[in-house]
Scaffold this active site. Structure first.
Site, PDB file in Angstrom:
ATOM      1  CB  SER A   1      -0.853  -0.011   1.274  1.00 56.54           C
ATOM      2  OG  SER A   1      -1.446   1.241   1.493  1.00 56.54           O
TER       3      SER A   1
ATOM      4  CE1 TYR B   1      -4.031  -2.533   5.347  1.00 55.77           C
ATOM      5  CE2 TYR B   1      -3.631  -0.171   5.178  1.00 55.77           C
ATOM      6  CZ  TYR B   1      -3.826  -1.401   4.577  1.00 55.77           C
ATOM      7  OH  TYR B   1      -3.797  -1.491   3.211  1.00 55.77           O
TER       8      TYR B   1
ATOM      9  CE  LYS C   1      -1.660  -4.456   3.256  1.00 58.90           C
ATOM     10  NZ  LYS C   1      -1.931  -5.751   2.630  1.00 58.90           N
TER      11      LYS C   1
END
Ligand code: WQD
Length: 334
Positions: free
Chosen positions: A129, A154, A158
């Protein structure tokens, strides 16, 4: 040759399955259905005329993974590559339940790499991302920038998985890995059959606008109009999910013929403000979107957009759709 899509019945996985099937690949969708429905498989078949194999399973469960690789091999169609979409992705939830996010996302990636190795499968495309660029870098973001320092767990998962993949590729020269850094995926399949189906009140801009357009929510709250941007509202690089899907197809073809690891941005290279998205939606659909300016949302940056040059030079891929196309397609979805 079959390609395994973990999280294959989800928003980006299902659109990618369509592009892979249309390109002639055999596709296995592997998903625990925690955030998607099995009927997506019927919809993919309706669109492509080909039915992908569906296997219910969890990437954190070594046995589930081992079985999917073994079954494909026994059926004479071994898995040549994996596209790893499966993972938790709600930013707010990750702040409330960080351990759940680190556990699920990191363990899932590690188990997958282990089982791939056992099955002699060396090719992996990973859903990363643009959030890995953190708060310090200035857009347009290029793949060689220092990454990390994400504002939520989150995003950190990544970043950490990219690091794990880098170390794994350094240690094992047989591996071929592409980490795709998605910017802001929006839109839906033009058939109206596939789309993003967020549970509850959406956090992201486009699903929220769709619900306002359909009368399910009274108005859009625009988070801040005092950013140093063209109209004061936040600017993002919105990419149509079908473009994102063709980006995966291009990355897969690349990875099947190379070794080593590459991080590649999937974005359009253009920044669009919140108010421009609202106007594009109104223009595409003829529906007026009521909105009100609210304070900034904590954790948001002013501007995020890709330098899309590496995807073009390495993969021969560029985005074909614009924000208005994505608005029209989002509005069509059930
Ligand atoms: C876009 C713009 C908001 C909602 C997030 C994650 C990222 C990735 C994609 C993936 C911002 C504004 C939004 C609303 C608004 N995650 N906005 N009113 O924050 O760029 O990226 O989704 O799984 O990791 O952080 O996307 O769509 O939430 O926001 O004004 O009701 O719209 O402030 O400027 P974001 P978004």
């Amino acid at each position: 040759m079959s390609i395994l899509l973990t999280g294959g019945t989800g928003y980006i996985g299902s659109h990618t399955a369509v592009e892979l099937l249309n390109a002639g690949f055999d596709v296995i969708l592997f998903d625990n259905l925690s955030n998607s429905e099995e009927e997506v498989v019927d919809k993919i078949e309706k669109i492509t005329g080909k039915r992908p194999l569906f296997v219910k399973g969890d990437v954190c469960n070594q046995k589930d993974l081992a079985n999917v690789f073994a079954d494909a091999k026994n059926q004479g169609n071994p898995i040549e590559a994996v596209i790893h979409f499966a993972g938790y992705k709600a930013v707010g939830e990750s702040v409330e339940k960080p351990l759940m996010y680190y556990d699920n996302n990191l363990v899932g990636a590690i188990r997958l790499l282990e089982e791939m190795k056992k099955a002699n499968c060396n090719c992996l495309i990973f859903s990363s991302s643009a959030t890995v660029y953190g708060e310090e870098n200035i857009a347009p973001f290029t793949e060689d920038m220092k990454i990390g320092g994400c504002t939520n767990p989150y995003g950190q998962t990544k970043f950490m998985i990219e690091q794990i993949l880098k170390d794994a590729a350094f240690a094992d020269k047989e591996l071929s890995i592409v980490a795709l850094r998605y910017f802001n995926p929006i839109g839906a399949h033009s058939s109206g059959l596939l789309s993003e189906q967020p549970k509850g009140i959406p956090n992201n801009l486009m699903p929220y606008i769709v619900q306002v357009a359909k009368g399910k929510l009274p108005q859009l709250n625009v988070f801040g109009n005092d950013y140093p941007t063209k109209d004061g509202t936040g600017e993002r690089d919105y990419i149509h999910v079908v473009d994102l899907a063709t980006g995966h197809l291009a990355a897969l073809k690349y990875a099947l013929n190379h070794k080593g690891i590459e991080a590649i941005n999937l974005g359009t290279g253009k920044a669009t403000s919140v108010l421009e998205v609202v106007s594009a939606y109104e223009k595409a659909t003829g529906i007026k979107i009521k909105y009100e300016i609210k304070p900034r949302r904590p954790g948001d940056i002013a501007v995020s957009y890709a330098d899309a040059g590496k995807a073009k030079s390495l993969l021969g891929w560029t985005a074909q759709y614009n924000v208005e196309d994505a608005c029209r397609d989002s509005n069509k979805a059930k």
